[in-house]
Write an enzyme that holds these catalytic residues in place. Structure first.
Site, PDB file in Angstrom:
ATOM      1  CG  HIS A  47      -6.051  -1.358  -0.203  1.00 58.52           C
ATOM      2  ND1 HIS A  47      -5.103  -1.172  -1.182  1.00 58.52           N
ATOM      3  CD2 HIS A  47      -5.546  -0.793   0.919  1.00 58.52           C
ATOM      4  CE1 HIS A  47      -4.084  -0.503  -0.669  1.00 58.52           C
ATOM      5  NE2 HIS A  47      -4.318  -0.272   0.598  1.00 58.52           N
ATOM      6  CG  ASP A  70      -6.695  -1.962  -3.905  1.00 57.08           C
ATOM      7  OD1 ASP A  70      -7.043  -0.865  -3.425  1.00 57.08           O
ATOM      8  OD2 ASP A  70      -5.512  -2.351  -3.912  1.00 57.08           O
ATOM      9  CB  SER A  87      -0.956  -0.059   1.199  1.00 62.04           C
ATOM     10  OG  SER A  87      -1.866   0.998   1.177  1.00 62.04           O
TER      11      SER A  87
END
Length: 352
Positions: free
Chosen positions: A322, A292, A138
């Site tokens: 995500h 995501d 991320s």
């Protein structure tokens, strides 16, 4: 929404969020030596397999996720232990400074400084200088991409062997790519939160979140310039099947651009790096999740790397969302697809 958060005690929300996400302290690991150190004044946690090794091991620098605002060494403790054990690697997890207290480029500089220190001291950890990889999830994927670009042309340090980008956020020009609309309300990262985190990292506040979401923060000539890299046209058609509605263009607002123009810096948005940098990047692994908002950032970067002759291994979790990697064995529950994603990373590492 940004303004509301300011008024309702944003800091207390962030403090609470950090507390919730901090992860539990784990006991000793029978297979690993684990120690907390400082690399160039940046706190790190080093994981070393206890088993004797025939030669030098591969090294992995790991940058945690959490929107540059949350996350710690403890949050990704299980992930880092798993990577170290399963791939028989020395893992260095980096505790970079967090926003909004520490704005860009603090997190990037901490990751870069820790990486440089490790590359200069590999023999202390029995690491092979030809097999060092940066890896991030991320926001950590954003930082890994930025560090990899910065080191790409350096001749004074060992060259990175690879970069591993897990659900990375790589640009803040366009929050209206197909994946942003398709997955706008899918946990763990909503569309609004993605812009909110990017603004907190950049400016320490999210005052212009609505304008950024609408796209009025980037001048038309710049939009045109970057269109060759940041555009739905570069995303394979099969990813546009789920409802995508074209956005009516909004008017550019110059004063908003003044506050966010550093979004055009590759150290913050690595997707915008010039080809001359991208073609020097090491072999890459990109993991994307179907559900995501950041999926398309990963797809666009995959195309850029491939267009520049960089070898890319791509792994797509059709049922992933995500943050699924960070939930590996989290508080006793785990998602099979998260484990599959993590194992795909391990398999890539073993191939290096």
């Amino acid at each position: 929404q940004g303004r509301i958060l300011e008024k309702t005690g944003l800091c207390s929300q962030i403090t609470f969020g950090r507390y919730v996400r901090q992860g539990r302290k784990l006991g000793l690991d029978p297979k690993l030596f684990i120690q907390d150190l400082q690399f160039n004044e940046v706190p790190v946690r080093v994981y070393q397999p206890k088993a004797t090794s025939d030669g030098r091991r591969r090294g992995i620098l790991f940058f945690h996720g959490g929107g540059w605002v949350f996350g710690s060494l403890d949050t990704y403790e299980k992930v880092c232990r798993y990577l170290s054990r399963e791939s028989d690697s020395v893992v260095v997890s980096v505790q970079y400074r967090l926003a909004p207290e520490h704005k860009y480029p603090a997190a990037y500089e901490d990751c870069l400084n820790a990486t440089r220190h490790f590359l200069q001291n590999l023999e202390l950890y029995g690491v092979d200088p030809a097999r060092v990889t940066v890896c991030g999830d991320s926001a950590g994927g954003n930082l890994a991409a930025a560090v990899s670009q910065t080191l790409a042309g350096r001749s004074d340090l060992p060259k990175l062997r690879a970069q591993i980008l897990i659900c990375p956020g790589l640009q803040a020009l366009d929050f209206n790519l197909p994946s942003y609309h398709q997955n706008r309300g899918v946990p763990l990262l909503f569309r609004e939160r993605a812009a909110f985190f990017a603004l907190l990292y950049l400016n320490g506040d999210a005052l212009h979140m609505q304008e950024v979401l609408e796209g009025s923060h980037i001048p038309p000539d710049m939009r045109l310039k970057y269109r060759k890299w940041v555009s739905p046209d570069n995303i394979p058609e099969k990813f546009k099947v789920r409802g995508v509605r074209p956005l009516r263009p909004t008017d550019f607002i110059a004063e908003v651009y003044e506050t966010v123009k550093r979004f055009c810096e590759p150290n913050l948005c690595p997707l915008l790096a010039e080809d001359s940098v991208v073609h020097q990047l090491p072999e890459s692994f990109i993991l994307t999740c179907e559900y995501d908002v950041l999926r398309d950032d990963g797809l666009l970067y995959k195309k850029r790397l491939e267009d520049n002759g960089v070898r890319v291994t791509w792994y797509h979790l059709e049922d992933g969302f995500h943050g699924i990697i960070s939930l590996y064995d989290y508080c006793g529950f785990s998602f099979p697809s998260g484990k599959r994603g993590l194992d795909s990373v391990v398999n890539f590492l073993k191939s290096l």
